[in-house]
Enzyme design. Structure first.
Site, mmCIF file in Angstrom:
data_model
loop_
_atom_site.group_PDB
_atom_site.id
_atom_site.type_symbol
_atom_site.label_atom_id
_atom_site.label_comp_id
_atom_site.label_asym_id
_atom_site.label_seq_id
_atom_site.Cartn_x
_atom_site.Cartn_y
_atom_site.Cartn_z
ATOM 1 N N GLY A 32 23.844 -6.196 -34.398
ATOM 2 C CA GLY A 32 25.129 -5.739 -33.877
ATOM 3 C C GLY A 32 25.735 -6.798 -32.986
ATOM 4 N N LEU A 33 26.956 -6.587 -32.594
ATOM 5 C CA LEU A 33 27.669 -7.545 -31.757
ATOM 6 C C LEU A 33 27.020 -7.698 -30.385
ATOM 7 C CD1 LEU A 33 31.314 -6.369 -32.532
ATOM 8 C CD2 LEU A 33 30.310 -8.538 -33.253
ATOM 9 N N SER A 34 27.309 -8.798 -29.728
ATOM 10 C CA SER A 34 26.910 -8.959 -28.336
ATOM 11 C C SER A 34 27.564 -7.846 -27.515
ATOM 12 C CB SER A 34 27.387 -10.326 -27.816
ATOM 13 O OG SER A 34 27.087 -10.479 -26.452
ATOM 14 N N GLY A 35 26.787 -7.178 -26.677
ATOM 15 C CA GLY A 35 27.316 -6.080 -25.883
ATOM 16 C C GLY A 35 27.315 -4.746 -26.585
ATOM 17 N N SER A 36 26.779 -4.701 -27.817
ATOM 18 C CA SER A 36 26.758 -3.431 -28.556
ATOM 19 C C SER A 36 25.709 -2.463 -28.014
ATOM 20 C CB SER A 36 26.514 -3.685 -30.051
ATOM 21 O OG SER A 36 25.265 -4.338 -30.252
ATOM 22 N N GLY A 37 24.764 -2.997 -27.234
ATOM 23 C CA GLY A 37 23.743 -2.137 -26.643
ATOM 24 C C GLY A 37 22.387 -2.256 -27.297
ATOM 25 N N LYS A 38 22.169 -3.324 -28.034
ATOM 26 C CA LYS A 38 20.901 -3.499 -28.753
ATOM 27 C C LYS A 38 19.704 -3.510 -27.812
ATOM 28 C CE LYS A 38 22.174 -7.375 -30.608
ATOM 29 N NZ LYS A 38 23.532 -7.408 -29.991
ATOM 30 N N THR A 39 19.760 -4.346 -26.784
ATOM 31 C CA THR A 39 18.616 -4.476 -25.871
ATOM 32 C C THR A 39 18.413 -3.205 -25.066
ATOM 33 O OG1 THR A 39 18.914 -6.878 -25.728
ATOM 34 C CG2 THR A 39 17.648 -5.828 -23.966
ATOM 35 N N SER A 98 22.064 -11.507 -35.242
ATOM 36 C CA SER A 98 21.851 -11.824 -36.668
ATOM 37 C C SER A 98 23.079 -11.449 -37.488
ATOM 38 C CB SER A 98 20.597 -11.120 -37.200
ATOM 39 O OG SER A 98 20.499 -9.774 -36.799
#
Length: 204
Positions: A33-40, A107
């Site tokens: 997902g995009l940077s800031g999407s909340g993945k981490t 990715s």
């Protein structure tokens, strides 16, 4: 060059035995997902909940990989592909120990994710698309990266000056605009638990 490399995988205790020991199935949960999407954030919440349910996990994300094993890589197209290749190879090593990997990486292209899927294996690669709109990611901007990308300070930034390709057939799509992280994780677990649950009847 590879003619002088001799692996010892046949001499190492097999994955099945390690999964029996851990009472779980090793899998790679690949969050894109995009940077800031909340993945981490989601990866951390998911790991915490799985650990509470007696599952043994390891998180890999952009920061902890880029600061260590991949610190020699830049952000060119070639280096970004190499970044994903190394991550996938490391993930496979963990997975073959019966560990559940939670990978949180932008990715951005189908090519990169296909490379990771090929290395890890179709049955073990659980692609999770964190579907957070660009405008929401940009509003969050926890590291100030979008602001720098808008001013041209950061080049080739995914979502602004470089594309993000939506996964074709992900294992799961997560709408991360919901402020209730616990509810989002509960929905994820409904699909993930059947994939990692160990069934002793399978070894009888």
């Amino acid at each position: 060059m590879t003619n002088h490399i001799y692996t010892t995988f046949e001499q190492i205790k097999g994955r099945d035995a390690k999964e029996v020991y851990l009472k779980q199935k090793g899998k790679v949960i690949w969050m894109t997902g995009l940077s800031g999407s909340g993945k981490t954030t989601l990866a951390s919440a998911l790991e915490k909940r799985l650990f509470e349910l007696n599952y043994f996990c390891q998180i890999l994300d952009g920061d902890n990989v880029r600061s260590g094993i991949n610190r020699n890589l830049r952000f060119t197209e070639e280096d970004r592909i190499e970044n994903i290749r190394r991550i996938a190879e490391v993930s496979k090593l963990f997975m073959n120990c019966g560990i559940i990997l939670i990978c949180a990486f932008i990715s951005p292209t189908n090519e990169m994710r296909a490379l990771a899927r090929e290395i890890i294996g179709e049955d073990d690669f659980l692609e999770v698309f964190i579907d957070t709109p660009l405008e929401v990611c940009e509003q969050r901007d926890p590291k100030g990266l979008y602001k720098k990308a808008r001013t041209g300070e950061i080049k080739n930034f995914t979502g602004i000056s470089a594309p993000f390709e939506i996964p074709n057939q992900p294992f799961m799509v997560v709408d991360n605009t919901n402020a209730d992280i616990k509810a989002t994780v509960r929905e994820m677990l409904k699909k993930i638990i059947p994939q990692v649950r160990w069934d002793p009847s399978e070894i009888l």
